[in-house]
Design a protein around this motif. Structure first.
Motif, mmCIF file in Angstrom:
data_model
loop_
_atom_site.group_PDB
_atom_site.id
_atom_site.type_symbol
_atom_site.label_atom_id
_atom_site.label_comp_id
_atom_site.label_asym_id
_atom_site.label_seq_id
_atom_site.Cartn_x
_atom_site.Cartn_y
_atom_site.Cartn_z
ATOM 1 N N GLU A 4 0.696 -1.329 -0.024
ATOM 2 C CA GLU A 4 -0.128 -0.015 -0.063
ATOM 3 C C GLU A 4 0.872 1.127 -0.026
ATOM 4 O O GLU A 4 1.937 1.446 0.591
ATOM 5 N N THR A 5 0.386 2.129 -0.771
ATOM 6 C CA THR A 5 0.857 3.763 -0.696
ATOM 7 C C THR A 5 -0.243 4.586 -0.401
ATOM 8 O O THR A 5 -1.288 4.452 -0.848
ATOM 9 N N VAL A 6 0.119 5.586 0.764
ATOM 10 C CA VAL A 6 -0.696 6.269 1.483
ATOM 11 C C VAL A 6 -0.389 7.828 1.176
ATOM 12 O O VAL A 6 0.843 7.893 1.090
ATOM 13 N N PHE A 7 -1.601 8.781 0.571
ATOM 14 C CA PHE A 7 -1.276 10.179 0.462
ATOM 15 C C PHE A 7 -2.380 10.836 1.479
ATOM 16 O O PHE A 7 -3.440 10.409 1.358
ATOM 17 N N ARG A 8 -1.567 11.700 2.182
ATOM 18 C CA ARG A 8 -2.308 12.578 2.798
ATOM 19 C C ARG A 8 -1.993 13.835 2.839
ATOM 20 O O ARG A 8 -0.795 14.196 2.903
ATOM 21 N N SER A 9 -2.927 14.678 2.278
ATOM 22 C CA SER A 9 -2.525 15.993 2.035
ATOM 23 C C SER A 9 -2.099 16.810 3.080
ATOM 24 O O SER A 9 -1.301 17.664 3.194
ATOM 25 N N GLU A 10 -2.619 16.365 4.479
ATOM 26 C CA GLU A 10 -2.268 17.188 5.497
ATOM 27 C C GLU A 10 -0.841 16.949 5.956
ATOM 28 O O GLU A 10 -0.155 17.580 6.996
ATOM 29 N N ASP A 11 -0.217 15.931 5.288
ATOM 30 C CA ASP A 11 1.321 15.778 5.582
ATOM 31 C C ASP A 11 1.825 16.897 4.696
ATOM 32 O O ASP A 11 3.327 16.612 5.252
ATOM 33 N N LEU A 12 1.476 17.444 4.052
ATOM 34 C CA LEU A 12 2.287 18.481 3.344
ATOM 35 C C LEU A 12 2.045 19.988 3.448
ATOM 36 O O LEU A 12 0.954 20.263 4.257
ATOM 37 N N ALA A 13 2.817 20.832 2.960
ATOM 38 C CA ALA A 13 2.623 22.180 3.266
ATOM 39 C C ALA A 13 1.449 22.634 2.244
ATOM 40 O O ALA A 13 1.180 21.820 1.228
ATOM 41 N N VAL A 14 0.782 23.432 2.935
ATOM 42 C CA VAL A 14 -0.503 24.119 2.051
ATOM 43 C C VAL A 14 -0.415 24.286 0.655
ATOM 44 O O VAL A 14 -0.996 23.943 -0.196
ATOM 45 N N ALA A 15 0.698 25.015 0.271
ATOM 46 C CA ALA A 15 1.073 25.383 -1.085
ATOM 47 C C ALA A 15 1.452 24.307 -2.010
ATOM 48 O O ALA A 15 1.380 24.397 -3.229
ATOM 49 N N ASP A 16 1.888 23.086 -1.300
ATOM 50 C CA ASP A 16 2.254 22.066 -2.195
ATOM 51 C C ASP A 16 1.260 20.958 -2.325
ATOM 52 O O ASP A 16 1.329 20.098 -3.129
ATOM 53 N N ARG A 17 0.067 21.123 -1.494
ATOM 54 C CA ARG A 17 -0.886 19.798 -1.651
ATOM 55 C C ARG A 17 -1.629 19.645 -2.918
ATOM 56 O O ARG A 17 -1.588 18.469 -3.387
ATOM 57 N N PHE A 18 -2.155 20.553 -3.726
ATOM 58 C CA PHE A 18 -2.717 20.316 -5.027
ATOM 59 C C PHE A 18 -1.712 19.613 -6.138
ATOM 60 O O PHE A 18 -2.182 18.866 -6.670
ATOM 61 N N ASP A 19 -0.484 20.291 -6.242
ATOM 62 C CA ASP A 19 0.446 19.847 -6.880
ATOM 63 C C ASP A 19 0.825 18.217 -6.792
ATOM 64 O O ASP A 19 1.071 17.682 -7.420
ATOM 65 N N ALA A 20 1.033 18.167 -5.521
ATOM 66 C CA ALA A 20 1.230 16.593 -4.984
ATOM 67 C C ALA A 20 0.136 15.670 -5.364
ATOM 68 O O ALA A 20 0.247 14.575 -5.676
#
Length: 328
Positions: A4-20
């Motif tokens: 499994e690979t998990v993505f959590r937007s809250e783990d990232l800086a706000v400015a980086d979330r959408f690009d990630a």
């Protein structure tokens, strides 16, 4: 445990979330042009579960527009069919002049080699995505492609079987070993194939082994839904599926078990779960046994001890629970 690979937007800086999130979607499905009213502070969560060559990805995300353009297709086409089971929310999809709307427990399907545009509703979406390589589906490409735009329900028939499989994958994969991944991928591919064929009324084009596996899964689902029924017998199961008892027994022999053993195991598992359920701790053991198809308490106790190495009462006492001791 499965890969499994998990993505959590809250783990990232706000400015980086959408690009990630865009990069995550490109890796999960295919390159996409994404836009959102919430791009400045996008929130999303995804688990990518690898099942051999196929994959399942439960996800929750805010309002989005997905675009798969001819230019992006020319850049990269992974040659996959994508299905999404909407669990919460709604979406609209367009393939040029063709379009469709979807709501909870509908499946929608896309082809990575065809342009499309998806708009999700204002409320966050919860869905379970599926990626299956086209090469794995034993259906002619021109047949499989005709599924695009068809509404397929996850509430009944083969769609419900697929939805149940996806719900189990999304809920917990801890019981599976890495070697189970390709096997589960085969089951997933068979269910997707059967759903496509059923939607197109093209079951005759399915290979015999796929029809057999799908029938077995359908029978097992039927058994699990009717465990309370004291008349759940091989004869009744065979009649409900319009097959002979001898053919039913052959299906289960191919899985190294018998019909009766499978029914007994499912009933014991259901009773075992009830025995340790805090909400049922005052329910007598014999009532739980009868509920799951064991009218004789002695027979239940003997079968339970043979399966789990302890009596039902001992199993209940060993389970942690709040408050006073469990009922007997």
């Amino acid at each position: 445990m499965l890969s499994e690979t998990v993505f959590r937007s809250e783990d990232l800086a706000v400015a980086d979330r959408f690009d990630a999130w865009r990069a995550c979607m490109n890796d999960t499905h295919a390159p996409l042009d994404l836009s959102s009213d919430h791009a400045a502070d996008f929130r999303a969560h995804q688990r990518l579960i690898r099942l051999g060559e196929a994959s399942v990805w439960p996800a929750t995300f805010q309002q989005l527009i997905f675009r798969r353009t001819p230019k992006l297709i020319r850049q990269s086409d992974p040659e996959v069919y994508h299905l999404s089971l909407l669990v919460k929310g709604e979406a609209r999809v367009s393939w040029g002049r063709q379009g469709a709307a979807y709501s909870a427990y509908d499946f929608h399907t896309n082809d990575s080699g065809r342009p499309y545009e998806i708009w999700t509703g204002a409320q966050p979406i919860t869905s379970v995505g599926v990626e299956v390589p086209k090469a794995l589906l034993p259906l002619p490409r021109n047949k499989a492609g005709q599924v695009l735009g068809r509404r397929m329900s996850g509430r009944e028939g083969i769609g419900a079987l697929l939805a149940q499989f996806l719900a189990q994958m999304a809920a917990d994969t801890s019981a599976y070993r890495p070697a189970d991944g390709p096997r589960l991928g085969l089951v997933l591919t068979d269910l997707v194939t059967a759903l496509f064929a059923h939607t197109l009324d093209a079951d005759s084009s399915l290979p015999p082994e796929t029809r057999t596996r799908t029938l077995t899964l359908r029978i097992k689902s039927f058994i699990r839904r009717h465990l309370h029924d004291p008349e759940l017998t091989p004869a009744g199961i065979a009649a409900a599926h319009h097959i002979s008892r001898s053919y039913l027994h052959r299906l289960f022999q191919a899985e190294d078990t018998t019909v009766s053993a499978y029914v007994r195991h499912q009933r014991l598992e259901a009773a075992r779960r009830d025995l340790v359920d805090p909400a049922l701790r005052t329910t007598p053991v014999h009532v739980i046994a009868a509920r799951w198809g064991f009218p004789r308490a002695a027979d239940f106790s003997r079968a339970f001890r043979a399966a789990y190495g302890s009596t039902p009462t001992s199993h209940r006492h060993q389970a942690p629970h709040p408050g006073t001791g469990p009922g007997r």
